[in-house]
Motif scaffolding. Sequence first.
Motif, PDB file in Angstrom:
ATOM      1  N   SER A 261       0.827  -1.202   0.000  1.00  0.00           N
ATOM      2  CA  SER A 261       0.000   0.000   0.000  1.00  0.00           C
ATOM      3  C   SER A 261       0.864   1.254   0.000  1.00  0.00           C
ATOM      4  O   SER A 261       1.858   1.344   0.730  1.00  0.00           O
ATOM      5  CB  SER A 261      -0.906  -0.023   1.238  1.00  0.00           C
ATOM      6  N   ASN A 262       0.501   2.212  -0.849  1.00  0.00           N
ATOM      7  CA  ASN A 262       1.194   3.498  -0.972  1.00  0.00           C
ATOM      8  C   ASN A 262       2.627   3.372  -1.480  1.00  0.00           C
ATOM      9  O   ASN A 262       3.450   4.263  -1.239  1.00  0.00           O
ATOM     10  CB  ASN A 262       1.164   4.270   0.351  1.00  0.00           C
ATOM     11  N   HIS A 263       2.930   2.290  -2.171  1.00  0.00           N
ATOM     12  CA  HIS A 263       4.259   2.096  -2.761  1.00  0.00           C
ATOM     13  C   HIS A 263       4.104   1.855  -4.258  1.00  0.00           C
ATOM     14  O   HIS A 263       3.134   1.254  -4.699  1.00  0.00           O
ATOM     15  CB  HIS A 263       4.980   0.896  -2.128  1.00  0.00           C
ATOM     16  N   THR A 264       5.086   2.330  -5.014  1.00  0.00           N
ATOM     17  CA  THR A 264       5.128   2.106  -6.449  1.00  0.00           C
ATOM     18  C   THR A 264       6.411   1.357  -6.769  1.00  0.00           C
ATOM     19  O   THR A 264       7.496   1.801  -6.397  1.00  0.00           O
ATOM     20  CB  THR A 264       5.111   3.450  -7.210  1.00  0.00           C
TER      21      THR A 264
ATOM     22  N   THR B 287       9.258   4.272  -4.569  1.00  0.00           N
ATOM     23  CA  THR B 287       8.518   5.211  -3.737  1.00  0.00           C
ATOM     24  C   THR B 287       9.452   6.173  -3.043  1.00  0.00           C
ATOM     25  O   THR B 287      10.483   5.788  -2.508  1.00  0.00           O
ATOM     26  CB  THR B 287       7.688   4.455  -2.675  1.00  0.00           C
TER      27      THR B 287
ATOM     28  N   ARG C 253       9.399   9.898  -0.446  1.00  0.00           N
ATOM     29  CA  ARG C 253       8.619  10.735   0.441  1.00  0.00           C
ATOM     30  C   ARG C 253       9.335  12.080   0.597  1.00  0.00           C
ATOM     31  O   ARG C 253      10.557  12.147   0.596  1.00  0.00           O
ATOM     32  CB  ARG C 253       8.474  10.100   1.837  1.00  0.00           C
TER      33      ARG C 253
END
Length: 93
Positions: free
Chosen positions: A58-61, A88, A90
């Motif tokens: 989740s929330n990672h590419t 990913t 941030r």
Amino acid sequence: GYTDRNDPDIIPVGVENALVLLDGEPVFKNGSMIRTNADGYFEIDVPIGNHRIEIQKSNHTFSVGRWPASGNFDFQTDIIGLKFYDQTTRTLI
């Protein structure tokens, strides 16, 4: 297999707790979904035949989140050393 951040400017860090999929479905062992360990590694048993392995979190590419990149691979023997790369980032404020 191993998950890693694909950036030559940082120290490689495994991606912990990423979900491992076989043919688009979660892989289970002893009733629990297989996920990458604290160092980003995982191990699964793949039946003989045509399959694909994917990594999701989740929330990672992932720039490389599927093996093979297209189609399926005809598994007949053990495959060692697959790598999946998380791109990913941030922004820290």
